[in-house]
Design an enzyme around this catalytic site. Structure first.
Site, PDB file in Angstrom:
ATOM      1  N   SER A  42       0.878  -1.174   0.000  1.00  0.00           N
ATOM      2  CA  SER A  42       0.000   0.000   0.000  1.00  0.00           C
ATOM      3  C   SER A  42       0.913   1.221   0.000  1.00  0.00           C
ATOM      4  O   SER A  42       1.458   1.613   1.023  1.00  0.00           O
ATOM      5  CB  SER A  42      -0.921  -0.004   1.219  1.00  0.00           C
ATOM      6  OG  SER A  42      -0.220   0.216   2.410  1.00  0.00           O
ATOM      7  N   HIS A 152      -2.942  -6.200   2.973  1.00  0.00           N
ATOM      8  CA  HIS A 152      -1.979  -7.149   3.542  1.00  0.00           C
ATOM      9  C   HIS A 152      -2.601  -8.497   3.893  1.00  0.00           C
ATOM     10  O   HIS A 152      -1.932  -9.346   4.476  1.00  0.00           O
ATOM     11  CB  HIS A 152      -1.327  -6.566   4.804  1.00  0.00           C
ATOM     12  CG  HIS A 152      -0.493  -5.357   4.526  1.00  0.00           C
ATOM     13  ND1 HIS A 152       0.014  -4.561   5.515  1.00  0.00           N
ATOM     14  CD2 HIS A 152      -0.079  -4.808   3.360  1.00  0.00           C
ATOM     15  CE1 HIS A 152       0.712  -3.572   4.982  1.00  0.00           C
ATOM     16  NE2 HIS A 152       0.658  -3.699   3.671  1.00  0.00           N
ATOM     17  N   GLN A 160      -6.121  -1.601   7.484  1.00  0.00           N
ATOM     18  CA  GLN A 160      -4.958  -2.453   7.197  1.00  0.00           C
ATOM     19  C   GLN A 160      -4.303  -3.080   8.430  1.00  0.00           C
ATOM     20  O   GLN A 160      -3.851  -4.213   8.377  1.00  0.00           O
ATOM     21  CB  GLN A 160      -3.939  -1.601   6.447  1.00  0.00           C
ATOM     22  CG  GLN A 160      -2.708  -2.307   5.970  1.00  0.00           C
ATOM     23  CD  GLN A 160      -1.824  -1.383   5.145  1.00  0.00           C
ATOM     24  OE1 GLN A 160      -2.091  -1.135   3.970  1.00  0.00           O
ATOM     25  NE2 GLN A 160      -0.782  -0.841   5.757  1.00  0.00           N
ATOM     26  N   GLU A 161      -4.212  -2.312   9.533  1.00  0.00           N
ATOM     27  CA  GLU A 161      -3.423  -2.806  10.671  1.00  0.00           C
ATOM     28  C   GLU A 161      -4.069  -2.435  11.996  1.00  0.00           C
ATOM     29  O   GLU A 161      -4.460  -1.281  12.199  1.00  0.00           O
ATOM     30  CB  GLU A 161      -2.000  -2.195  10.618  1.00  0.00           C
ATOM     31  CG  GLU A 161      -1.286  -2.522   9.323  1.00  0.00           C
ATOM     32  CD  GLU A 161       0.026  -1.772   9.126  1.00  0.00           C
ATOM     33  OE1 GLU A 161       0.617  -1.313  10.122  1.00  0.00           O
ATOM     34  OE2 GLU A 161       0.447  -1.648   7.963  1.00  0.00           O
ATOM     35  N   GLU A 202       2.238  -9.234   7.440  1.00  0.00           N
ATOM     36  CA  GLU A 202       3.098  -8.727   8.512  1.00  0.00           C
ATOM     37  C   GLU A 202       2.986  -9.579   9.778  1.00  0.00           C
ATOM     38  O   GLU A 202       3.362  -9.147  10.865  1.00  0.00           O
ATOM     39  CB  GLU A 202       2.776  -7.261   8.786  1.00  0.00           C
ATOM     40  CG  GLU A 202       3.029  -6.414   7.546  1.00  0.00           C
ATOM     41  CD  GLU A 202       2.909  -4.924   7.779  1.00  0.00           C
ATOM     42  OE1 GLU A 202       2.469  -4.515   8.863  1.00  0.00           O
ATOM     43  OE2 GLU A 202       3.270  -4.170   6.863  1.00  0.00           O
ATOM     44  N   ASP A 238      -3.366   1.341  11.569  1.00  0.00           N
ATOM     45  CA  ASP A 238      -3.005   1.963  10.294  1.00  0.00           C
ATOM     46  C   ASP A 238      -4.194   1.709   9.390  1.00  0.00           C
ATOM     47  O   ASP A 238      -4.415   0.589   8.918  1.00  0.00           O
ATOM     48  CB  ASP A 238      -1.729   1.360   9.706  1.00  0.00           C
ATOM     49  CG  ASP A 238      -1.337   2.038   8.389  1.00  0.00           C
ATOM     50  OD1 ASP A 238      -2.090   2.930   7.933  1.00  0.00           O
ATOM     51  OD2 ASP A 238      -0.292   1.682   7.812  1.00  0.00           O
ATOM     52  N   GLU A 281      -2.874   5.906  11.936  1.00  0.00           N
ATOM     53  CA  GLU A 281      -2.028   6.220  10.773  1.00  0.00           C
ATOM     54  C   GLU A 281      -2.876   6.293   9.510  1.00  0.00           C
ATOM     55  O   GLU A 281      -3.798   5.490   9.343  1.00  0.00           O
ATOM     56  CB  GLU A 281      -0.973   5.103  10.669  1.00  0.00           C
ATOM     57  CG  GLU A 281       0.005   5.235   9.509  1.00  0.00           C
ATOM     58  CD  GLU A 281       1.038   4.093   9.526  1.00  0.00           C
ATOM     59  OE1 GLU A 281       1.325   3.539  10.608  1.00  0.00           O
ATOM     60  OE2 GLU A 281       1.549   3.756   8.447  1.00  0.00           O
ATOM     61  N   ASP A 308       1.864   8.696   6.791  1.00  0.00           N
ATOM     62  CA  ASP A 308       2.744   7.761   6.065  1.00  0.00           C
ATOM     63  C   ASP A 308       2.654   8.103   4.578  1.00  0.00           C
ATOM     64  O   ASP A 308       3.493   8.834   4.042  1.00  0.00           O
ATOM     65  CB  ASP A 308       2.295   6.321   6.385  1.00  0.00           C
ATOM     66  CG  ASP A 308       3.033   5.270   5.569  1.00  0.00           C
ATOM     67  OD1 ASP A 308       4.053   5.601   4.948  1.00  0.00           O
ATOM     68  OD2 ASP A 308       2.586   4.095   5.544  1.00  0.00           O
ATOM     69  N   LYS A 333      10.332   5.563   6.291  1.00  0.00           N
ATOM     70  CA  LYS A 333      10.651   4.351   5.525  1.00  0.00           C
ATOM     71  C   LYS A 333      11.693   4.753   4.488  1.00  0.00           C
ATOM     72  O   LYS A 333      11.356   5.412   3.488  1.00  0.00           O
ATOM     73  CB  LYS A 333       9.409   3.853   4.782  1.00  0.00           C
ATOM     74  CG  LYS A 333       8.283   3.321   5.648  1.00  0.00           C
ATOM     75  CD  LYS A 333       7.049   3.097   4.777  1.00  0.00           C
ATOM     76  CE  LYS A 333       5.931   2.437   5.529  1.00  0.00           C
ATOM     77  NZ  LYS A 333       4.651   2.543   4.787  1.00  0.00           N
ATOM     78  N   HIS A 361       9.183  -0.870   8.882  1.00  0.00           N
ATOM     79  CA  HIS A 361       9.425  -1.911   7.872  1.00  0.00           C
ATOM     80  C   HIS A 361       8.493  -1.690   6.682  1.00  0.00           C
ATOM     81  O   HIS A 361       7.717  -0.734   6.669  1.00  0.00           O
ATOM     82  CB  HIS A 361       9.146  -3.287   8.500  1.00  0.00           C
ATOM     83  CG  HIS A 361       7.691  -3.475   8.876  1.00  0.00           C
ATOM     84  ND1 HIS A 361       7.115  -4.696   9.099  1.00  0.00           N
ATOM     85  CD2 HIS A 361       6.686  -2.577   9.072  1.00  0.00           C
ATOM     86  CE1 HIS A 361       5.847  -4.554   9.391  1.00  0.00           C
ATOM     87  NE2 HIS A 361       5.562  -3.280   9.392  1.00  0.00           N
ATOM     88  N   LYS A 385       7.889   0.262  13.979  1.00  0.00           N
ATOM     89  CA  LYS A 385       6.793  -0.568  13.517  1.00  0.00           C
ATOM     90  C   LYS A 385       7.389  -1.691  12.675  1.00  0.00           C
ATOM     91  O   LYS A 385       7.954  -1.436  11.610  1.00  0.00           O
ATOM     92  CB  LYS A 385       5.926   0.357  12.648  1.00  0.00           C
ATOM     93  CG  LYS A 385       4.548  -0.075  12.384  1.00  0.00           C
ATOM     94  CD  LYS A 385       3.841   0.967  11.523  1.00  0.00           C
ATOM     95  CE  LYS A 385       3.030   0.269  10.479  1.00  0.00           C
ATOM     96  NZ  LYS A 385       2.293   1.130   9.589  1.00  0.00           N
TER      97      LYS A 385
HETATM   98  C1  2PG Z   1       2.350   0.777   5.884  1.00  0.00           C
HETATM   99  C2  2PG Z   1       3.277  -0.326   5.434  1.00  0.00           C
HETATM  100  C3  2PG Z   1       3.972  -1.079   6.513  1.00  0.00           C
HETATM  101  P1  2PG Z   1       3.310  -1.209   3.033  1.00  0.00           P
HETATM  102  O1  2PG Z   1       1.371   1.094   5.198  1.00  0.00           O
HETATM  103  O2  2PG Z   1       2.616   1.424   6.887  1.00  0.00           O
HETATM  104  O3  2PG Z   1       3.131  -1.565   7.509  1.00  0.00           O
HETATM  105  O4  2PG Z   1       2.673  -1.154   4.504  1.00  0.00           O
HETATM  106  O5  2PG Z   1       4.734  -1.599   3.203  1.00  0.00           O
HETATM  107  O6  2PG Z   1       2.488  -2.225   2.279  1.00  0.00           O
HETATM  108  O7  2PG Z   1       3.171   0.156   2.464  1.00  0.00           O
HETATM  109 MG    MG Z   2       1.107   2.945   6.649  1.00  0.00          MG
END
Ligand code: 2PG
Ligand code: MG
Length: 409
Positions: A42, A152, A160-161, A202, A238, A281, A308, A333, A361, A385
């Site tokens: 994503s 994911h 997502q999280e 993840e 997230d 997030e 992000d 990142k 990550h 994270k």
């Molecule tokens: C996010 C990341 C990591 P991705 O959205 O924060 O958790 O996902 O690496 O798929 O962008």
């Molecule tokens: Mg994110």
């Protein structure tokens, strides 16, 4: 002064059975650094471009190797600037951010070896211009993603999280223990309720037929069996909202909801009343700037509003977010931008503006890559994270924190 002797690159497999690259930088004093590159699913629209692995391998071992041969290895910012200049685009689409980052990070590792420093010590020196003593280290608090949805996982969860966040006051080994304990309890609870315990990209569980509120209730219930929510442990999400945004509407089928920006903000506010959430997030699509701004101004005093995809580790977009007060925390990142120097510059601006820093990550990752743990420690990041406390590519990052904490590194 060590010089760059050779830069080579080959393909390796990542945690999602996709090809990625591994770059080796060798110096003329025998030191070397090796770096693999993660990949997101994503992604923010403005992330630097990652090229197909075959193409990146050839670019690193020919064009970049030729250009950097015999350059002064310890001049990280000059080498990174050369990579930026050779690329010549605003999003690394020519060389590929995966190519440039693999060289940039492998170079830093080679230099750390040459200088007889740990990687975190070397990065800290680059970042602060002075040595950082082991006794003064601040360890980023782990943020464990223990229920996976969105891009994911193949379940129905739109967000997502779903994450558990140990109290900041805990030592790193105790904080990891919190994540491990809750993960095991959640697994038992899911089995008892006849949910699937397969995991997503993840390492978080990916049960089907859950609503957002049920997912939060499950992790809260699991946490409550050993810890006190709101004291020892907190929760985060997230949302990665761009993945279910279209033409002004956010569609959340598992809640039978189609929400506009204001309604989505109200929905979050209701969740904040029910759960000990301290972290959301990407609550809105990255172009829904008014949504970000209103949300941050209304709840930013009690919640981390984490950017992000909105800022993609890029100082230009960060400046925009600061000017408009869109968020109070940022994800870091390195592969969103493509060099170590640009990553450190981004962190510096964010820290000066007093934003919380979360090193992160990617959903496609490798067990060989623990760079974010050293980076997090070097810059004094608030959080790290790295997914659930399972799967080799996730635990490698947490284990690197433990290795440094033990004093062996
Ligand atoms: C996010 C990341 C990591 P991705 O959205 O924060 O958790 O996902 O690496 O798929 O962008
Ligand atoms: Mg994110």
């Amino acid at each position: 002064m060590p010089k760059i002797k050779s830069i080579t690159c080959h393909k390796v497999i990542d945690s999602r059975a996709e090809w990625t690259i591994e770059t080796h930088v060798k110096l003329d004093d025998g030191s070397f650094g090796i770096q693999t590159i993660p990949e997101g699913a994503s992604k923010g629209e403005n992330e630097a471009v990652s090229l197909p692995a075959d193409k990146a391998v050839s670019i690193v071992s020919t064009a970049i190797n030729d250009a950097l041969h015999e350059e002064d290895a310890l001049d990280q910012s000059k080498i990174d600037q050369m990579l930026i200049d050779i690329d010549g685009t605003d999003n690394k689409r020519h060389l590929g951010a995966n190519s440039t980052l693999s060289v940039s990070l492998a170079l830093a590792k080679a230099c750390a070896m040459s200088e007889k420093l740990e990687l975190w010590e070397y990065i800290a020196l680059l970042y602060r211009g002075k040595k950082l003593a082991h006794k003064n280290l601040h360890y980023p608090t782990p943020v464990f993603n223990i229920i996976n949805g969105g891009k994911h996982a193949h379940n129905n969860l739109s967000f997502q999280e779903f994450m558990v966040i140990p109290s900041k006051n805990l030592a790193i080994d105790k904080a990891l223990e919190v994540g491990i304990t809750i993960y095991h309890t959640l697994k038992d609870d899911l089995i008892a309720k006849n949910f699937d315990v397969d995991v997503g990209d993840e390492g978080g569980f990916a049960p089907n037929n859950l609503t957002v509120e049920q997912a939060l209730s499950l992790i809260r219930q699991a946490a409550s069996k050993s810890f006190k929510p709101g004291e020892d442990v907190f929760f985060g999400m997230d949302v990665a909202a761009e993945s279910f945004y279209k033409l002004g509407e956010y569609t959340i089928p598992e809640e039978s909801k189609k929400l506009n920006t204001e309604q989505l903000a109200n929905y979050y506010t209701q969740l904040l009343k029910k759960f000990e959430l301290i972290y959301i997030e990407d609550p809105f699509y990255e172009r829904d700037l008014l949504g970000w701004q209103n949300f941050n101004s209304s709840v930013g005093n009690k919640l981390m509003v984490v950017a992000d995809d909105l800022v993609v580790t890029n100082a230009k977009y960060l400046q925009g977010a600061l000017d408009e007060k869109l968020a109070n925390a940022v994800i870091v990142k390195p592969n969103q931008i493509g060099t170590l120097t640009e990553t450190l510059n981004f962190v510096k601006i964010a820290q000066q503006a007093k934003l919380s820093i979360i090193v992160s990550h990617r959903s496609g990752d490798t067990a060989e890559d623990t760079f974010i743990a050293d980076l997090g420690i070097a810059v004094g990041a608030d959080f790290m994270k790295a997914g659930a406390p399972v799967r080799g590519e996730r635990v490698a990052k947490y284990n690197r924190l433990l290795e440094i904490y033990s004093g062996e590194s």
